[in-house]
Design a protein around this motif. Structure first.
Motif, PDB file in Angstrom:
ATOM      1  N   MET A  58      39.977  26.458  51.819  1.00  0.00           N
ATOM      2  CA  MET A  58      41.066  25.862  51.184  1.00  0.00           C
ATOM      3  C   MET A  58      41.365  27.670  50.264  1.00  0.00           C
ATOM      4  O   MET A  58      40.870  28.241  50.189  1.00  0.00           O
ATOM      5  N   ASP A  59      42.608  28.390  51.481  1.00  0.00           N
ATOM      6  CA  ASP A  59      42.939  28.972  50.498  1.00  0.00           C
ATOM      7  C   ASP A  59      43.954  29.170  49.809  1.00  0.00           C
ATOM      8  O   ASP A  59      43.965  27.555  49.136  1.00  0.00           O
ATOM      9  N   ASP A  60      43.859  30.091  48.505  1.00  0.00           N
ATOM     10  CA  ASP A  60      44.432  29.840  47.888  1.00  0.00           C
ATOM     11  C   ASP A  60      45.833  29.662  47.372  1.00  0.00           C
ATOM     12  O   ASP A  60      46.385  28.687  46.584  1.00  0.00           O
ATOM     13  N   SER A  61      46.942  29.737  48.407  1.00  0.00           N
ATOM     14  CA  SER A  61      48.506  29.239  48.233  1.00  0.00           C
ATOM     15  C   SER A  61      48.318  27.574  48.672  1.00  0.00           C
ATOM     16  O   SER A  61      49.288  26.930  48.352  1.00  0.00           O
ATOM     17  N   LYS A  62      47.349  27.700  49.307  1.00  0.00           N
ATOM     18  CA  LYS A  62      47.288  25.972  49.462  1.00  0.00           C
ATOM     19  C   LYS A  62      46.703  25.035  48.391  1.00  0.00           C
ATOM     20  O   LYS A  62      46.859  23.679  47.908  1.00  0.00           O
ATOM     21  N   ARG A  63      45.778  25.558  47.477  1.00  0.00           N
ATOM     22  CA  ARG A  63      45.113  25.149  46.371  1.00  0.00           C
ATOM     23  C   ARG A  63      46.289  24.950  45.404  1.00  0.00           C
ATOM     24  O   ARG A  63      45.846  24.244  44.962  1.00  0.00           O
ATOM     25  N   LEU A  64      46.618  26.394  45.396  1.00  0.00           N
ATOM     26  CA  LEU A  64      47.862  26.900  43.732  1.00  0.00           C
ATOM     27  C   LEU A  64      48.936  25.610  44.871  1.00  0.00           C
ATOM     28  O   LEU A  64      49.389  24.223  43.748  1.00  0.00           O
ATOM     29  N   GLU A  65      49.155  25.079  45.578  1.00  0.00           N
ATOM     30  CA  GLU A  65      50.505  23.724  46.033  1.00  0.00           C
ATOM     31  C   GLU A  65      49.813  22.674  45.986  1.00  0.00           C
ATOM     32  O   GLU A  65      50.357  21.832  45.114  1.00  0.00           O
ATOM     33  N   SER A  66      48.567  22.292  46.074  1.00  0.00           N
ATOM     34  CA  SER A  66      48.165  20.960  45.886  1.00  0.00           C
ATOM     35  C   SER A  66      47.792  20.912  43.833  1.00  0.00           C
ATOM     36  O   SER A  66      47.807  19.595  43.959  1.00  0.00           O
ATOM     37  N   PHE A  67      47.772  21.913  42.935  1.00  0.00           N
ATOM     38  CA  PHE A  67      47.862  21.699  42.399  1.00  0.00           C
ATOM     39  C   PHE A  67      48.975  21.271  41.184  1.00  0.00           C
ATOM     40  O   PHE A  67      49.031  20.295  40.558  1.00  0.00           O
ATOM     41  N   GLU A  68      50.134  22.527  41.767  1.00  0.00           N
ATOM     42  CA  GLU A  68      51.476  22.174  41.057  1.00  0.00           C
ATOM     43  C   GLU A  68      52.208  20.628  42.032  1.00  0.00           C
ATOM     44  O   GLU A  68      52.140  19.581  40.879  1.00  0.00           O
ATOM     45  N   LYS A  69      51.397  19.953  42.661  1.00  0.00           N
ATOM     46  CA  LYS A  69      51.827  18.751  43.063  1.00  0.00           C
ATOM     47  C   LYS A  69      50.224  17.835  42.303  1.00  0.00           C
ATOM     48  O   LYS A  69      51.609  16.115  42.083  1.00  0.00           O
ATOM     49  N   MET A  70      50.148  17.746  41.918  1.00  0.00           N
ATOM     50  CA  MET A  70      48.529  16.672  41.030  1.00  0.00           C
ATOM     51  C   MET A  70      49.622  17.229  39.443  1.00  0.00           C
ATOM     52  O   MET A  70      49.318  16.107  39.282  1.00  0.00           O
ATOM     53  N   LEU A  71      49.421  18.417  39.596  1.00  0.00           N
ATOM     54  CA  LEU A  71      50.599  18.669  37.951  1.00  0.00           C
ATOM     55  C   LEU A  71      51.446  17.495  37.911  1.00  0.00           C
ATOM     56  O   LEU A  71      52.118  17.031  36.650  1.00  0.00           O
ATOM     57  N   ALA A  72      52.596  17.794  38.659  1.00  0.00           N
ATOM     58  CA  ALA A  72      53.922  17.221  38.982  1.00  0.00           C
ATOM     59  C   ALA A  72      53.620  15.619  38.471  1.00  0.00           C
ATOM     60  O   ALA A  72      53.957  14.751  37.870  1.00  0.00           O
ATOM     61  N   HIS A  73      52.996  15.079  39.096  1.00  0.00           N
ATOM     62  CA  HIS A  73      52.176  13.921  40.109  1.00  0.00           C
ATOM     63  C   HIS A  73      51.862  13.156  37.910  1.00  0.00           C
ATOM     64  O   HIS A  73      52.108  12.141  37.397  1.00  0.00           O
ATOM     65  N   ILE A  74      51.206  13.849  37.511  1.00  0.00           N
ATOM     66  CA  ILE A  74      50.454  13.568  36.797  1.00  0.00           C
ATOM     67  C   ILE A  74      51.535  13.135  35.337  1.00  0.00           C
ATOM     68  O   ILE A  74      52.063  12.604  34.526  1.00  0.00           O
ATOM     69  N   GLN A  75      52.444  14.218  34.965  1.00  0.00           N
ATOM     70  CA  GLN A  75      53.432  14.381  34.723  1.00  0.00           C
ATOM     71  C   GLN A  75      54.214  13.472  34.048  1.00  0.00           C
ATOM     72  O   GLN A  75      54.969  12.795  34.153  1.00  0.00           O
ATOM     73  N   LYS A  76      54.506  13.213  35.507  1.00  0.00           N
ATOM     74  CA  LYS A  76      55.598  11.821  36.189  1.00  0.00           C
ATOM     75  C   LYS A  76      54.688  10.284  35.732  1.00  0.00           C
ATOM     76  O   LYS A  76      55.825   9.936  35.441  1.00  0.00           O
ATOM     77  N   ASP A  77      53.690  10.856  36.306  1.00  0.00           N
ATOM     78  CA  ASP A  77      53.135   9.080  35.478  1.00  0.00           C
ATOM     79  C   ASP A  77      52.903   8.954  33.968  1.00  0.00           C
ATOM     80  O   ASP A  77      53.010   7.473  33.587  1.00  0.00           O
ATOM     81  N   MET A  78      52.745   9.925  33.339  1.00  0.00           N
ATOM     82  CA  MET A  78      53.428   9.796  31.991  1.00  0.00           C
ATOM     83  C   MET A  78      54.459   9.321  31.220  1.00  0.00           C
ATOM     84  O   MET A  78      54.010   9.130  30.970  1.00  0.00           O
ATOM     85  N   GLU A  79      55.475   9.769  31.690  1.00  0.00           N
ATOM     86  CA  GLU A  79      56.224   9.456  31.442  1.00  0.00           C
ATOM     87  C   GLU A  79      57.016   8.548  32.434  1.00  0.00           C
ATOM     88  O   GLU A  79      57.553   7.768  31.119  1.00  0.00           O
ATOM     89  N   GLU A  80      56.263   7.950  33.021  1.00  0.00           N
ATOM     90  CA  GLU A  80      56.944   6.533  33.345  1.00  0.00           C
ATOM     91  C   GLU A  80      55.685   5.202  32.701  1.00  0.00           C
ATOM     92  O   GLU A  80      56.383   4.074  32.288  1.00  0.00           O
ATOM     93  N   THR A  81      55.099   5.688  32.058  1.00  0.00           N
ATOM     94  CA  THR A  81      54.019   4.537  31.525  1.00  0.00           C
ATOM     95  C   THR A  81      54.288   5.014  30.188  1.00  0.00           C
ATOM     96  O   THR A  81      54.341   3.929  29.138  1.00  0.00           O
ATOM     97  N   THR A  82      54.794   5.657  29.260  1.00  0.00           N
ATOM     98  CA  THR A  82      55.148   6.240  28.438  1.00  0.00           C
ATOM     99  C   THR A  82      56.790   5.220  28.343  1.00  0.00           C
ATOM    100  O   THR A  82      56.577   4.259  27.068  1.00  0.00           O
ATOM    101  N   GLN A  83      57.106   5.304  28.779  1.00  0.00           N
ATOM    102  CA  GLN A  83      58.703   4.973  29.112  1.00  0.00           C
ATOM    103  C   GLN A  83      58.367   2.596  29.724  1.00  0.00           C
ATOM    104  O   GLN A  83      58.761   1.580  28.256  1.00  0.00           O
TER     105      GLN A  83
END
Length: 65
Positions: free
Chosen positions: A1-26
């Motif tokens: 996996m090249d660096d740009s795809k790895r970074l994109e995957s990380f950003e997707k995972m981070l956004a997912h975790i942050q979204k789930d954290m917010e929804e769970t808290t609500q």
């Protein structure tokens, strides 16, 4: 996996975790208002919230967010 795809995957995972954290808290806040804070579902949400919090703390520890 090249660096740009790895970074994109990380950003997707981070956004997912942050979204789930917010929804769970609500959801937990709503359940607490309804007096459902002693239910199994509330307990599962609490476990998820702790997990997401730990993951976000690790990201902060390594200066990723």
């Amino acid at each position: 996996m090249d660096d740009s795809k790895r970074l994109e995957s990380f950003e997707k995972m981070l956004a997912h975790i942050q979204k789930d954290m917010e929804e769970t808290t609500q959801k937990m806040e709503q359940m607490k208002k309804e007096g459902k804070n002693k239910t199994a579902t509330y307990g599962q949400l609490m476990g998820n919230k702790l997990m997401y919090g730990n993951m976000l703390a690790l990201y902060r520890l390594y200066d990723l967010i």
